[in-house]
Design an enzyme around this catalytic site. Structure first.
Site, PDB file in Angstrom:
ATOM      1  N   ARG A  81      13.542   4.714  12.040  1.00 10.00           N
ATOM      2  CA  ARG A  81      12.261   5.439  12.068  1.00 10.00           C
ATOM      3  C   ARG A  81      11.459   5.071  13.325  1.00 10.00           C
ATOM      4  NH1 ARG A  81       9.444   4.820   6.477  1.00 10.00           N
ATOM      5  NH2 ARG A  81       8.222   6.546   7.366  1.00 10.00           N
TER       6      ARG A  81
ATOM      7  N   PRO B  69       0.779  -1.228   0.000  1.00  9.20           N
ATOM      8  CA  PRO B  69       0.000   0.000   0.000  1.00  9.20           C
ATOM      9  C   PRO B  69       0.817   1.288   0.000  1.00  9.20           C
ATOM     10  CG  PRO B  69      -0.114  -1.080   2.149  1.00  9.20           C
ATOM     11  CD  PRO B  69       0.528  -2.052   1.190  1.00  9.20           C
ATOM     12  N   ASN B  70       0.294   2.232  -0.748  1.00  8.72           N
ATOM     13  CA  ASN B  70       0.829   3.600  -0.869  1.00  8.72           C
ATOM     14  C   ASN B  70       2.103   3.699  -1.695  1.00  8.72           C
ATOM     15  OD1 ASN B  70      -1.222   4.892   0.795  1.00  8.72           O
ATOM     16  ND2 ASN B  70      -0.300   3.758   2.485  1.00  8.72           N
TER      17      ASN B  70
ATOM     18  N   ALA C 205       3.250  -0.869   4.670  1.00  8.83           N
ATOM     19  CA  ALA C 205       2.707  -0.853   6.032  1.00  8.83           C
ATOM     20  C   ALA C 205       2.257  -2.237   6.499  1.00  8.83           C
ATOM     21  CB  ALA C 205       1.549   0.135   6.117  1.00  8.83           C
TER      22      ALA C 205
ATOM     23  N   TYR D 145      11.177   8.803   0.982  1.00  6.51           N
ATOM     24  CA  TYR D 145      11.125   7.772  -0.060  1.00  6.51           C
ATOM     25  C   TYR D 145      11.758   8.184  -1.389  1.00  6.51           C
ATOM     26  CZ  TYR D 145       7.940   5.618   3.266  1.00  6.51           C
ATOM     27  OH  TYR D 145       7.406   5.064   4.399  1.00  6.51           O
TER      28      TYR D 145
ATOM     29  N   ARG E 250       4.932  10.953  -2.536  1.00  5.84           N
ATOM     30  CA  ARG E 250       4.717  10.604  -1.137  1.00  5.84           C
ATOM     31  C   ARG E 250       5.985  10.833  -0.315  1.00  5.84           C
ATOM     32  NH1 ARG E 250       4.699   4.453   1.121  1.00  5.84           N
ATOM     33  NH2 ARG E 250       4.091   4.981   3.239  1.00  5.84           N
TER      34      ARG E 250
ATOM     35  N   GLU F  94      12.776  -9.546   1.592  1.00  6.39           N
ATOM     36  CA  GLU F  94      11.974  -8.398   2.043  1.00  6.39           C
ATOM     37  C   GLU F  94      12.781  -7.131   1.781  1.00  6.39           C
ATOM     38  OE1 GLU F  94      10.966  -8.729   6.227  1.00  6.39           O
ATOM     39  OE2 GLU F  94      10.561  -6.569   6.387  1.00  6.39           O
TER      40      GLU F  94
ATOM     41  N   ASN G 242       8.092  -5.727  -1.019  1.00  2.39           N
ATOM     42  CA  ASN G 242       7.997  -4.570  -0.135  1.00  2.39           C
ATOM     43  C   ASN G 242       6.527  -4.491   0.272  1.00  2.39           C
ATOM     44  OD1 ASN G 242       7.929  -2.176   1.220  1.00  2.39           O
ATOM     45  ND2 ASN G 242       8.981  -0.973  -0.350  1.00  2.39           N
TER      46      ASN G 242
ATOM     47  N   HIS H 170      12.818  -2.683   1.859  1.00  5.98           N
ATOM     48  CA  HIS H 170      12.230  -1.388   2.215  1.00  5.98           C
ATOM     49  C   HIS H 170      13.103  -0.299   1.625  1.00  5.98           C
ATOM     50  CE1 HIS H 170       9.449  -3.363   4.866  1.00  5.98           C
ATOM     51  NE2 HIS H 170      10.468  -4.068   5.324  1.00  5.98           N
TER      52      HIS H 170
HETATM   53  C1  DQA Z   1       8.355   0.977   3.599  1.00  2.87           C
HETATM   54  C2  DQA Z   1       8.483   1.198   5.107  1.00  2.87           C
HETATM   55  C3  DQA Z   1       7.148   0.964   5.799  1.00  2.87           C
HETATM   56  O1  DQA Z   1       7.280   1.171   7.207  1.00  2.87           O
HETATM   57  C4  DQA Z   1       6.118   1.929   5.270  1.00  2.87           C
HETATM   58  O2  DQA Z   1       4.852   1.678   5.845  1.00  2.87           O
HETATM   59  C5  DQA Z   1       6.027   1.941   3.786  1.00  2.87           C
HETATM   60  C6  DQA Z   1       7.246   1.816   2.989  1.00  2.87           C
HETATM   61  C7  DQA Z   1       9.654   1.315   2.848  1.00  2.87           C
HETATM   62  O3  DQA Z   1       9.776   0.892   1.702  1.00  2.87           O
HETATM   63  O4  DQA Z   1      10.521   2.021   3.389  1.00  2.87           O
HETATM   64  O5  DQA Z   1       4.975   2.157   3.219  1.00  2.87           O
HETATM   65  O6  DQA Z   1       8.092  -0.400   3.377  1.00  2.87           O
END
Ligand code: DQA
Length: 149
Positions: free
Chosen positions: A108, A11-12, A78, A24, A19, A99, A75, A101
């Site tokens: 964070r 998501p997002n 959230a 990011y 964003r 995994e 990835n 990020h």
């Molecule tokens: C994320 C880190 C997560 O905590 C966050 O909710 C994201 C992006 C990252 O790629 O840094 O949406 O996965």
């Protein structure tokens, strides 16, 4: 031999570029895909990119690729921090999984320090922006090649 890697984004991540660019970066998901594709091309790797904001769709995609992909880069955004459903789906997959990020989640908020899905993956790459994906491609390629030695 051509390797098929599935890259799943949660998501997002469709909003990358707009964003929180201080966290990011300025690249869109499409631009990241193009960079990953040009990294993969000389290695004879095909990378299929998928993004959804919906937990069940991510679970569905993970189930769908069990026969078709040689490796998975995920990835989960959230959902990383909350989703038993994604963990359970990953546990059904017998291919190398990484995994990723974009941000360094450990630098964070505390709630981002916990991942529900790490138990199921070979390793985690975080904090390198776009390069988290590039490094994950290289890592998964090595894992797959080592397995086939
Ligand atoms: C994320 C880190 C997560 O905590 C966050 O909710 C994201 C992006 C990252 O790629 O840094 O949406 O996965």
């Amino acid at each position: 031999m051509t390797l098929k890697i599935q890259i799943i984004n949660g998501p997002n991540l469709n909003l990358l570029g707009k964003r929180e660019p201080d966290i990011y970066g300025h690249l869109t998901l499409d631009e990241i895909k193009k960079e990953v594709d040009s990294h993969c091309q000389p290695k004879k790797i095909t990378a299929d990119f998928y993004q959804s904001n919906i937990e069940g769709e991510l679970v569905g995609k993970i189930q769908e690729i069990s026969e078709s992909a040689d490796g998975l880069i995920i990835n989960a955004a959230a959902f990383t921090h909350t989703s038993v459903a994604i963990l359970d789906a990953l546990n059904t997959l017998n291919i190398p999984k990484i995994e990723v990020h974009i941000s360094n989640v450990f630098a964070r908020e505390e709630f981002r320090h916990k991942s529900m899905i790490s138990k199921s993956v070979n390793g985690i790459i975080c904090g390198f922006g776009l390069n988290s994906y590039i490094l994950a491609v290289d890592a998964i390629e090595r894992i797959i090649k080592d397995e086939n030695k």
